[in-house]
Design a protein around this motif. Sequence first.
Motif, PDB file in Angstrom:
ATOM      1  N   THR A 157       0.813  -1.214   0.000  1.00  0.00           N
ATOM      2  CA  THR A 157       0.000   0.000   0.000  1.00  0.00           C
ATOM      3  C   THR A 157       0.846   1.262   0.000  1.00  0.00           C
ATOM      4  OG1 THR A 157      -0.185  -0.104   2.426  1.00  0.00           O
ATOM      5  CG2 THR A 157      -1.986  -1.066   1.121  1.00  0.00           C
ATOM      6  N   PHE A 158       0.299   2.286  -0.623  1.00  0.00           N
ATOM      7  CA  PHE A 158       0.908   3.624  -0.699  1.00  0.00           C
ATOM      8  C   PHE A 158      -0.063   4.599  -0.052  1.00  0.00           C
ATOM      9  CE2 PHE A 158       1.487   7.718  -2.868  1.00  0.00           C
ATOM     10  CZ  PHE A 158       2.865   7.891  -2.794  1.00  0.00           C
ATOM     11  N   TRP A 159       0.367   5.246   1.027  1.00  0.00           N
ATOM     12  CA  TRP A 159      -0.462   6.195   1.769  1.00  0.00           C
ATOM     13  C   TRP A 159       0.082   7.599   1.556  1.00  0.00           C
ATOM     14  CZ3 TRP A 159      -4.325   4.845   5.611  1.00  0.00           C
ATOM     15  CH2 TRP A 159      -4.532   3.469   5.744  1.00  0.00           C
ATOM     16  N   ALA A 216      -7.244  15.753  -5.540  1.00  0.00           N
ATOM     17  CA  ALA A 216      -7.977  14.848  -6.424  1.00  0.00           C
ATOM     18  C   ALA A 216      -7.127  14.432  -7.626  1.00  0.00           C
ATOM     19  CB  ALA A 216      -9.275  15.506  -6.879  1.00  0.00           C
ATOM     20  N   SER A 217      -6.415  15.370  -8.230  1.00  0.00           N
ATOM     21  CA  SER A 217      -5.600  15.031  -9.405  1.00  0.00           C
ATOM     22  C   SER A 217      -4.395  14.177  -9.008  1.00  0.00           C
ATOM     23  CB  SER A 217      -5.149  16.303 -10.131  1.00  0.00           C
ATOM     24  OG  SER A 217      -4.330  17.101  -9.303  1.00  0.00           O
ATOM     25  N   LEU A 218      -3.837  14.425  -7.823  1.00  0.00           N
ATOM     26  CA  LEU A 218      -2.731  13.580  -7.366  1.00  0.00           C
ATOM     27  C   LEU A 218      -3.209  12.167  -7.059  1.00  0.00           C
ATOM     28  CD1 LEU A 218      -0.685  16.043  -5.129  1.00  0.00           C
ATOM     29  CD2 LEU A 218       0.053  14.963  -7.260  1.00  0.00           C
ATOM     30  N   ALA A 219      -4.421  12.043  -6.562  1.00  0.00           N
ATOM     31  CA  ALA A 219      -4.977  10.704  -6.335  1.00  0.00           C
ATOM     32  C   ALA A 219      -5.114   9.945  -7.650  1.00  0.00           C
ATOM     33  CB  ALA A 219      -6.320  10.807  -5.627  1.00  0.00           C
ATOM     34  N   ARG A 220      -5.533  10.646  -8.698  1.00  0.00           N
ATOM     35  CA  ARG A 220      -5.638   9.989 -10.011  1.00  0.00           C
ATOM     36  C   ARG A 220      -4.255   9.570 -10.514  1.00  0.00           C
ATOM     37  NH1 ARG A 220      -9.564  14.134 -10.674  1.00  0.00           N
ATOM     38  NH2 ARG A 220      -8.077  15.482 -11.769  1.00  0.00           N
ATOM     39  N   PHE A 260      -5.182   9.423   1.261  1.00  0.00           N
ATOM     40  CA  PHE A 260      -5.490   8.400   0.266  1.00  0.00           C
ATOM     41  C   PHE A 260      -4.635   7.154   0.509  1.00  0.00           C
ATOM     42  CE2 PHE A 260      -6.257  12.472  -1.897  1.00  0.00           C
ATOM     43  CZ  PHE A 260      -7.555  12.292  -2.345  1.00  0.00           C
ATOM     44  N   ARG A 261      -5.217   6.009   0.169  1.00  0.00           N
ATOM     45  CA  ARG A 261      -4.467   4.755   0.175  1.00  0.00           C
ATOM     46  C   ARG A 261      -4.638   4.083  -1.174  1.00  0.00           C
ATOM     47  NH1 ARG A 261      -6.488  -0.186   3.753  1.00  0.00           N
ATOM     48  NH2 ARG A 261      -8.011  -0.195   2.060  1.00  0.00           N
ATOM     49  N   ALA A 262      -3.516   3.712  -1.773  1.00  0.00           N
ATOM     50  CA  ALA A 262      -3.532   2.941  -3.017  1.00  0.00           C
ATOM     51  C   ALA A 262      -2.933   1.576  -2.757  1.00  0.00           C
ATOM     52  CB  ALA A 262      -2.750   3.660  -4.111  1.00  0.00           C
ATOM     53  N   ARG A 263      -3.493   0.557  -3.367  1.00  0.00           N
ATOM     54  CA  ARG A 263      -2.940  -0.786  -3.231  1.00  0.00           C
ATOM     55  C   ARG A 263      -2.338  -1.202  -4.571  1.00  0.00           C
ATOM     56  NH1 ARG A 263      -3.268  -4.267   0.753  1.00  0.00           N
ATOM     57  NH2 ARG A 263      -4.935  -3.076   1.794  1.00  0.00           N
ATOM     58  N   LYS A 264      -1.079  -1.633  -4.526  1.00  0.00           N
ATOM     59  CA  LYS A 264      -0.397  -2.008  -5.759  1.00  0.00           C
ATOM     60  C   LYS A 264      -1.105  -3.190  -6.411  1.00  0.00           C
ATOM     61  CE  LYS A 264       4.070  -3.332  -7.707  1.00  0.00           C
ATOM     62  NZ  LYS A 264       5.503  -3.536  -7.448  1.00  0.00           N
ATOM     63  N   SER A 265      -1.380  -3.028  -7.656  1.00  0.00           N
ATOM     64  CA  SER A 265      -2.066  -4.064  -8.402  1.00  0.00           C
ATOM     65  C   SER A 265      -1.238  -5.345  -8.434  1.00  0.00           C
ATOM     66  CB  SER A 265      -2.343  -3.599  -9.831  1.00  0.00           C
ATOM     67  OG  SER A 265      -3.144  -2.438  -9.826  1.00  0.00           O
ATOM     68  N   GLY A 266      -1.932  -6.463  -8.413  1.00  0.00           N
ATOM     69  CA  GLY A 266      -1.262  -7.752  -8.429  1.00  0.00           C
ATOM     70  C   GLY A 266      -1.529  -8.499  -7.139  1.00  0.00           C
ATOM     71  N   GLY A 312      -2.075   1.706  -8.326  1.00  0.00           N
ATOM     72  CA  GLY A 312      -3.243   0.834  -8.271  1.00  0.00           C
ATOM     73  C   GLY A 312      -4.445   1.560  -7.709  1.00  0.00           C
ATOM     74  N   PRO A 313      -5.530   0.847  -7.470  1.00  0.00           N
ATOM     75  CA  PRO A 313      -6.781   1.468  -7.025  1.00  0.00           C
ATOM     76  C   PRO A 313      -6.611   2.309  -5.765  1.00  0.00           C
ATOM     77  CG  PRO A 313      -7.114  -0.834  -7.601  1.00  0.00           C
ATOM     78  CD  PRO A 313      -5.644  -0.608  -7.626  1.00  0.00           C
ATOM     79  N   VAL A 314      -7.261   3.467  -5.751  1.00  0.00           N
ATOM     80  CA  VAL A 314      -7.125   4.441  -4.667  1.00  0.00           C
ATOM     81  C   VAL A 314      -8.423   4.539  -3.879  1.00  0.00           C
ATOM     82  CG1 VAL A 314      -6.840   6.901  -4.139  1.00  0.00           C
ATOM     83  CG2 VAL A 314      -5.347   5.812  -5.811  1.00  0.00           C
ATOM     84  N   GLU A 315      -8.285   4.634  -2.556  1.00  0.00           N
ATOM     85  CA  GLU A 315      -9.417   4.889  -1.669  1.00  0.00           C
ATOM     86  C   GLU A 315      -9.146   6.161  -0.871  1.00  0.00           C
ATOM     87  OE1 GLU A 315     -11.040   1.344   0.566  1.00  0.00           O
ATOM     88  OE2 GLU A 315      -9.064   0.577  -0.029  1.00  0.00           O
ATOM     89  N   LEU A 316     -10.185   6.964  -0.664  1.00  0.00           N
ATOM     90  CA  LEU A 316     -10.108   8.088   0.269  1.00  0.00           C
ATOM     91  C   LEU A 316     -10.349   7.528   1.663  1.00  0.00           C
ATOM     92  CD1 LEU A 316      -9.986  11.118   0.960  1.00  0.00           C
ATOM     93  CD2 LEU A 316     -12.450  11.211   0.524  1.00  0.00           C
ATOM     94  N   MET A 317      -9.323   7.608   2.519  1.00  0.00           N
ATOM     95  CA  MET A 317      -9.406   7.007   3.838  1.00  0.00           C
ATOM     96  C   MET A 317      -9.914   7.972   4.901  1.00  0.00           C
ATOM     97  SD  MET A 317      -8.494   4.050   2.964  1.00  0.00           S
ATOM     98  CE  MET A 317      -8.402   3.219   4.550  1.00  0.00           C
ATOM     99  N   GLU A 318      -9.612   9.269   4.740  1.00  0.00           N
ATOM    100  CA  GLU A 318     -10.026  10.255   5.723  1.00  0.00           C
ATOM    101  C   GLU A 318      -9.888  11.645   5.131  1.00  0.00           C
ATOM    102  OE1 GLU A 318     -11.931  11.387   8.049  1.00  0.00           O
ATOM    103  OE2 GLU A 318     -11.230   9.852   9.468  1.00  0.00           O
ATOM    104  N   ARG A 319     -10.668  12.565   5.645  1.00  0.00           N
ATOM    105  CA  ARG A 319     -10.503  13.967   5.293  1.00  0.00           C
ATOM    106  C   ARG A 319     -10.748  14.796   6.539  1.00  0.00           C
ATOM    107  NH1 ARG A 319     -14.747  15.555   0.897  1.00  0.00           N
ATOM    108  NH2 ARG A 319     -14.434  13.407   0.199  1.00  0.00           N
TER     109      ARG A 319
END
Length: 202
Positions: free
Chosen positions: A156-158, A168-172, A193-199, A179-186
């Motif tokens: 994961t990348f936090w 928002a653009s950095l999350a994209r 944001f948390r992204a999980r590396k695909s695979g 990999g897929p990104v989730e908004l974890m908190e604001r």
Amino acid sequence: MNEHYFTREPASPHRPAEVVFEWRDVRLRLHTDRGMFSYRRIDPGTRLLATQFVPDGPGRVADLGAGYGALGLMLAARFPDLSMVMVEINQRAARLCRANAARNGLRAQVLVGDGLAALGPGSLDAVVTNPPVRAGRSVIYRWMQQAAQALRPGGTFWMVVRTRQGAASLARAVEARIGPVELMERGGGYRVFRARKSGPAP
């Protein structure tokens, strides 16, 4: 560009200070100095990410752009089973990071360098960062690409970013590189944001 981001040895006169980082039952006393990010207080984005991060389990985690150690040392205190790697190009900050780890009785490896290029492919379970937005997108994109290489599949990348600084653009951009990104908190004008590396995870 502010020298605290990428100057290996800041020229600004020393002005030592101390900040206290508290959350729940953790209390860290951290030495700081001029020539580095947010040396007079704990940055609100750093605080938000440090209190929201949850690891998948024991593993190796890198704090990318560690500064004097607030984020990574709070995680080391919260999760003693983690193997923390603190990466910082600013030698003044790196020295303080080492001293702050020892002062608070925490174990952390401190590396002086620009990004994660020195770490092997698939060597990390997670990366956390409060990236230097003012340094320019090219720096942050390079960090994202390095994280994509250093993370194991399923790692994961936090990242915490101010909403008004293009969160928002950095999350994209993270999603495109890792990999897929989730908004974890604001909160307080920041987003985590948390992204999980695909695979598949090993």
